[in-house]
Write an enzyme that holds these catalytic residues in place. Structure first.
Site, PDB file in Angstrom:
ATOM      1  N   ASP A 101      -4.621  58.019  58.111  1.00  0.00           N
ATOM      2  CA  ASP A 101      -3.324  57.577  57.585  1.00  0.00           C
ATOM      3  C   ASP A 101      -3.238  57.894  56.091  1.00  0.00           C
ATOM      4  O   ASP A 101      -4.270  58.040  55.423  1.00  0.00           O
ATOM      5  CB  ASP A 101      -3.161  56.057  57.756  1.00  0.00           C
ATOM      6  CG  ASP A 101      -3.184  55.638  59.219  1.00  0.00           C
ATOM      7  OD1 ASP A 101      -2.837  56.481  60.064  1.00  0.00           O
ATOM      8  OD2 ASP A 101      -3.546  54.477  59.484  1.00  0.00           O
TER       9      ASP A 101
HETATM   10  N1  URA Z   1      -7.458  53.830  62.236  1.00  0.00           N
HETATM   11  C1  URA Z   1      -6.399  53.535  61.462  1.00  0.00           C
HETATM   12  O1  URA Z   1      -5.764  52.510  61.636  1.00  0.00           O
HETATM   13  N2  URA Z   1      -6.058  54.396  60.487  1.00  0.00           N
HETATM   14  C2  URA Z   1      -6.738  55.530  60.223  1.00  0.00           C
HETATM   15  O2  URA Z   1      -6.394  56.262  59.288  1.00  0.00           O
HETATM   16  C3  URA Z   1      -7.850  55.811  61.026  1.00  0.00           C
HETATM   17  C4  URA Z   1      -8.179  54.955  62.026  1.00  0.00           C
END
Ligand code: URA
Length: 231
Positions: A101
């Protein structure tokens, strides 16, 4: 591979220009002049253009310590992308294996070898991913049990695969996942009544984020790291 194709790949000359170069006797294969553009060559052959040895570009394998604020995409109209961080001459052709993310930091693997990228993320191989989460509340025994048992996330029809969650100091948690669903860590903690404040990926399979890499820095993977993702 055809000789004209090899010349194009090795030089980035357009195919018709490569064909003409062959016809104009500018290309040799293992020291011999070859005039047919369709002549078949192997990667081990020594191909020269105007006497200069040509080499096919080698696939690239990179680890990056992703900072916050960058998206794991090859283009984005709104935000900077992880490719902007690379010191490579040309990040063209590179893709990310397993996105993070925009606000998640840590280990991102990139390559232009499509088969290798597929191996890294393919559920068939089950390369686990290790995250460090900072949470609103400390992890309790119930959360650890829920992660282990599998959680039905909102809008999904299948429970998450068994995952490990270990309480760490100062509302921290180490999480090990064997799959990669959308916002998975954040959604799993949310389903347990907690909230992820910060998330950092430390490891994919046996490849650990290099401690020497400051946020935004990258390096090539070692041969051992590349080969740790088995065909
Ligand atoms: N899980 C999440 O919530 N975000 C990420 O970036 C990776 C795994």
């Amino acid at each position: 591979m055809r000789l004209d194709k090899y010349v194009s790949h090795a030089t980035t000359l357009p195919r018709d220009v490569s064909k003409r170069a062959v016809r104009n006797k500018r290309v040799t294969v293992n020291g011999e002049m070859v005039k047919s553009a369709s002549h078949h060559v192997a990667e081990t052959d020594e191909i020269c253009l105007d006497g200069q040895r040509l080499q096919l570009p080698q696939p690239r394998y990179i680890m990056l310590n992703k900072p916050e604020g960058y998206v794991c995409a090859t283009e984005d109209g709104q935000h900077p992308i992880v490719l902007d961080l690379l010191t490579e001459d040309s990040p063209e052709g590179l893709s990310v294996a397993g996105r993070l993310d925009i606000d998640t930091t840590g280990l991102v693997l990139l390559s232009d070898d499509g088969q290798w990228l597929h191996r890294v993320i393919s559920p068939r191989h089950l390369y686990s991913k290790v995250y460090y989460a900072t949470l609103h509340e400390p992890v309790n025994e119930e959360t650890i049990a829920q992660f282990e048992a599998g959680i039905m996330l909102r809008g999904e029809s299948k429970e998450t695969a068994p995952a490990k969650c270990k309480a760490m100091p100062e509302n921290g948690a180490e999480v090990i996942l064997n799959e990669g669903r959308y916002h998975q860590v954040k959604r799993m903690f949310a389903a347990c009544g907690n909230h992820v404040i910060a998330l950092h990926r430390k490891q994919i399979g046996s490849v650990v984020l290099d401690e020497q890499l400051a946020p935004g820095a990258s390096r090539s993977l070692t041969q051992e790291e590349i080969e740790s993702f088995q065909p």
